[in-house]
Design an enzyme around this catalytic site. Sequence first.
Site, mmCIF file in Angstrom:
data_model
loop_
_atom_site.group_PDB
_atom_site.id
_atom_site.type_symbol
_atom_site.label_atom_id
_atom_site.label_comp_id
_atom_site.label_asym_id
_atom_site.label_seq_id
_atom_site.Cartn_x
_atom_site.Cartn_y
_atom_site.Cartn_z
ATOM 1 N N VAL A 21 0.835 -1.203 0.000
ATOM 2 C CA VAL A 21 0.000 0.000 0.000
ATOM 3 C C VAL A 21 0.872 1.256 0.000
ATOM 4 O O VAL A 21 2.092 1.196 0.119
ATOM 5 C CB VAL A 21 -0.935 0.030 1.228
ATOM 6 C CG1 VAL A 21 -1.890 -1.145 1.211
ATOM 7 C CG2 VAL A 21 -0.128 0.045 2.537
ATOM 8 N N ASN A 22 0.185 2.407 -0.131
ATOM 9 C CA ASN A 22 0.806 3.710 0.087
ATOM 10 C C ASN A 22 0.296 4.254 1.422
ATOM 11 O O ASN A 22 -0.472 3.580 2.108
ATOM 12 C CB ASN A 22 0.479 4.660 -1.072
ATOM 13 C CG ASN A 22 -1.026 4.717 -1.327
ATOM 14 O OD1 ASN A 22 -1.782 5.182 -0.485
ATOM 15 N ND2 ASN A 22 -1.463 4.212 -2.477
ATOM 16 N N GLN A 34 -6.740 -5.498 -5.995
ATOM 17 C CA GLN A 34 -7.270 -6.836 -5.764
ATOM 18 C C GLN A 34 -7.699 -7.002 -4.300
ATOM 19 O O GLN A 34 -8.767 -7.551 -4.007
ATOM 20 C CB GLN A 34 -6.207 -7.879 -6.115
ATOM 21 C CG GLN A 34 -5.864 -7.963 -7.593
ATOM 22 C CD GLN A 34 -6.953 -8.674 -8.356
ATOM 23 O OE1 GLN A 34 -7.161 -9.868 -8.199
ATOM 24 N NE2 GLN A 34 -7.669 -7.942 -9.176
ATOM 25 N N LYS A 80 5.457 2.774 -0.580
ATOM 26 C CA LYS A 80 5.579 4.117 -1.158
ATOM 27 C C LYS A 80 4.744 5.071 -0.310
ATOM 28 O O LYS A 80 3.808 4.650 0.374
ATOM 29 C CB LYS A 80 5.116 4.126 -2.610
ATOM 30 C CG LYS A 80 3.670 3.650 -2.801
ATOM 31 C CD LYS A 80 3.232 3.718 -4.270
ATOM 32 C CE LYS A 80 3.937 2.699 -5.119
ATOM 33 N NZ LYS A 80 3.412 2.683 -6.511
ATOM 34 N N GLY A 117 6.980 -4.074 -3.915
ATOM 35 C CA GLY A 117 7.491 -2.935 -4.671
ATOM 36 C C GLY A 117 8.043 -3.251 -6.035
ATOM 37 O O GLY A 117 8.494 -2.355 -6.754
#
Length: 360
Positions: A21-22, A34, A80, A117
């Site tokens: 995730v961010n 998804q 990220k 990543g």
Amino acid sequence: MLRFVRGNLLEAPVEALVNTVNTVGVMGKGVALQFKRAFPDNYQAYVKACERGQVQIGRIFVYDRGPLAQPRYIFNFPTKKHWRHPSRMEYVEEGLKDLVCRIQELRVRSIALPPLGAGNGGLPWPEVKQRIQEALEALEGVEVWVYEPVENPKAHSIVPLKTKPRLTPARAALLKLFGLYGALGEPLGRLEAQKLAYFLQEAGLDLKLDFACKQFGPYAEPLNHVLARLEGHYIQGFGDRTGISQIRLKPQALDEAVLFLADYPKADEAATRAADWVKGFETPYGLELLATVHWAVRHEGARDWASLQKRLQAWNPRKATFPKTHLQVALDALLKRGALRPEEWQDRPPKLPANVAQEA
């Protein structure tokens, strides 16, 4: 035990799954999308955690689905900061340290994770793989499944939202327009979907989309979220935006939309009007051309050929190369079909090429 495998991460028979995730609460592509569809409860908890500032680099946000759930835990792993940015190797390294702590703290005995990543994040898989091995291979009594990068999932295999979204006048009109556009059975891509939605809004139906001039013409990012919600229920083939979209209406979707629009004549009329405007331009290039000319005239004040050419040259090099004959055909269609008002174009009428004029 650490093993590297291929397949569908969501089908792994494990106690915990890792989701990349961010830190801003967006799950719009790839693995995250998804997870958003398969585990909406986790998504809602993740969004709230982001709002509270609890999702940070180097800190796994763990969502516990309950002791009877399979999987029980979702480990949301930030690779990220912002969804627009690439992943960074140091973020993966920091996250792996916390991942080990969380596995031990919760006494997880089996866990599966994606290529952290190395998908949409852009990191080289061999280097990420090495970091995963160094961090996790020493775990005792834990079965670790690492899913290596493969081709993007086929659009038809994308997990849909579990709850079918309700129709609204805007959604139904968009579905009808897609159906009219794809009457010959050809699927449409994301570019075409964007341009059709643009013309639907210009035809008088407020979709609450804020379009802006982008590389291929008017574009509104929130439309992708609308299409993602419709995916698997009313449309198929939008996918997770990591590959080519081939959007088709699902069986009965057009019938449902038409029946729904019987109570919303203005929305129905807007869909029909937009479909009429784009006739003869039913290709990605054709729609880009038509929407670009419309935008330049209506939203950027191009009132004659000189100002139109100036707007296109300032837009980007691609727009500057549009042949004038193509611009003439597009402008003629927009004016004659009522997509542009006569007073919006103050120059001489477009002079059509001889072959087009004869067909008209």
